[in-house]
Design an enzyme around this catalytic site. Structure first.
Site, PDB file in Angstrom:
ATOM      1  N   ASP A  27       4.776  -7.708  -2.442  1.00  0.00           N
ATOM      2  CA  ASP A  27       4.687  -6.661  -1.419  1.00  0.00           C
ATOM      3  C   ASP A  27       4.984  -5.317  -2.076  1.00  0.00           C
ATOM      4  OD1 ASP A  27       4.457  -5.343   0.955  1.00  0.00           O
ATOM      5  OD2 ASP A  27       6.048  -6.421   1.994  1.00  0.00           O
ATOM      6  N   ASP A 121      -1.602  -4.015   0.789  1.00  0.00           N
ATOM      7  CA  ASP A 121      -0.459  -3.891  -0.122  1.00  0.00           C
ATOM      8  C   ASP A 121       0.368  -5.163  -0.261  1.00  0.00           C
ATOM      9  OD1 ASP A 121       0.583  -3.865   2.430  1.00  0.00           O
ATOM     10  OD2 ASP A 121       1.948  -2.193   2.081  1.00  0.00           O
ATOM     11  N   GLU A 122      -0.175  -6.313   0.125  1.00  0.00           N
ATOM     12  CA  GLU A 122       0.597  -7.542  -0.051  1.00  0.00           C
ATOM     13  C   GLU A 122      -0.324  -8.746  -0.220  1.00  0.00           C
ATOM     14  OE1 GLU A 122       2.698  -9.134   3.410  1.00  0.00           O
ATOM     15  OE2 GLU A 122       1.793  -7.557   4.632  1.00  0.00           O
TER      16      GLU A 122
END
Length: 408
Positions: A27, A121-122
């Site tokens: 993350d 973003d993860e």
């Protein structure tokens, strides 16, 4: 920018046994804000907010210096400025973040093909097949954080566990810029420390309903009989949460899911009132969708227009095409017709989007119309080749060069 509740006691050393913890959750920390700091190094250490700069803007991301003042994602910009008046506010640049995201995912792809991108973003990784080449999961997690930092200059947090749920909870507790390993044997002890709101599937209403029965942490949730939970939340949610509270989460990392639709949408933090500008946004989105269809060797039979007004009322309109297509000219012809029949909402547009559904593969034997000219798609396919060689901005329709086309 996670707002899930955490437990201070859960961020500690749980041991170094990673023999049964093949799942990693990576993350990126305050992703949009961290990317902006690369271009604005003079702002490092200062409270920075990324979001809409107008009076109706909302917060998309914030540095930890801004979060310390209570700034959170989805908060109105007016409230964020009230809480942190010294914050520097920067506009959102979604396309730039997408480019950086692709670089991050490229690094993760060097570890294993068993990679499930969850958002920009993860991502989850199953590193079972990477041990011999790269070492244990903890060593791989350290490699990932080091490579992202060295190559891109960005911080990333990594959670390592035996299941997806616990890996995600671990990465949340590793923030900012950390790594947290939860050995399989420590799973229940780790979960027992967490507030019940940290669990997947527990929203504000469920959390309040459980609290009325004295169930405020996972320890109490795990100790509650499923029949009692069913009376509080219903049978389906009861069995789901009971399993998670005991660390049972059999879902695998799913690297390849068949796409059911291809779409894109733009949120306007400053409301869009100009109808010609809105048409250019939609035209740009049609070209984006068509390019993705061609890249995936897909064709779409259904085209969908999505529009959200200032009062958050959302309208969708769709139309089924006579023949599946992967060309922007066909998608735009339909979207333009749907848009012309749609009145401008009072106050303007908060969001516009285009989606292509009813997908089929290019080799599915679609019968062409007798008068279909195979050369009609040649310009768009030639533009694909130019972009692949010279970059995404190398060529665009002339009508999109007059002014910016999105709210990003």
């Amino acid at each position: 920018m996670s707002r899930a509740p955490r437990a201070a006691d859960a961020r500690r050393d749980w041991g170094d046994d990673d023999s049964a913890t093949p799942i990693l959750h990576v993350d990126m920390d305050a992703f949009f804000a961290s990317v902006e700091l690369l271009d604005h190094p003079e702002l490092v250490g200062r409270p920075v907010i990324v979001g809409g700069t107008g009076g109706r803007g909302v917060v998309c991301a914030a540095t930890y210096e801004a979060r310390a003042h209570g700034v959170a994602s989805a908060m109105s910009m007016a409230e964020a400025k009230r809480r942190c008046p010294r914050a520097v506010v920067l506009p959102v640049r979604h396309r730039h973040y997408s480019q950086v995201s692709r670089a991050v995912m490229g690094i993760l792809g060097e570890v294993t093909p068993v990679l499930e991108k969850v958002s920009i973003d993860e991502a989850f990784l199953d590193v079972s097949g990477s041990r011999r080449r790269m070492g244990g999961p903890a060593a791989i997690g350290r490699w990932i954080r080091r490579e992202i930092r060295d190559r891109l200059g960005l911080p990333a947090s990594v959670g390592i566990a035996s299941t997806k749920l616990v890996a995600k909870l671990a990465s949340s507790h590793a923030k900012p810029d950390g790594l947290l390993l939860i050995p399989a044997t420590a799973t229940q002890d780790f979960l027992d420390l967490l507030p019940v709101g940290a669990m997947w599937g527990v929203g504000a209403k469920s959390e309040a309903a459980l609290a009325r029965w004295g169930i405020t942490d996972v320890r109490a949730l795990a100790a509650t009989d499923t029949r009692a939970l069913a009376r509080i939340l219903g049978p389906s949610a009861a069995h789901h949460l009971s399993a998670l509270a005991h660390g049972i989460d059999p879902r695998p990392v799913s690297p390849s899911r068949e796409e059911k639709s291809v779409g894109t949408e733009s949120t306007f933090f400053d409301l869009l009132r100009d109808r010609d500008h809105a048409r250019r946004v939609l035209l740009d989105q049609c070209h984006q969708c068509a390019a993705r269809l061609r890249a995936g060797d897909l064709r779409a039979r259904v085209v969908v227009l999505k529009a959200r007004g200032a009062d958050f009322t959302t309208v969708t309109r769709s139309r089924t095409l006579a023949e599946p297509t992967d060309l922007a000219r066909d998608v735009w012809q339909t979207i333009e017709s749907l848009f012309e029949a749609l009145p401008t909402p009072p106050g303007g547009y908060r969001l516009l989007g285009v989606r292509c559904e009813g997908l089929s593969r290019g080799d599915d034997g679609v019968q062409l119309l007798l008068d279909d000219d195979p050369r009609r798609g040649a310009p768009e396919r030639a533009a694909d080749e130019v972009r692949r060689r010279w970059g995404a901005g190398a060529v665009a329709p002339a009508s999109l060069l007059r002014s910016p086309v999105s709210g990003r």
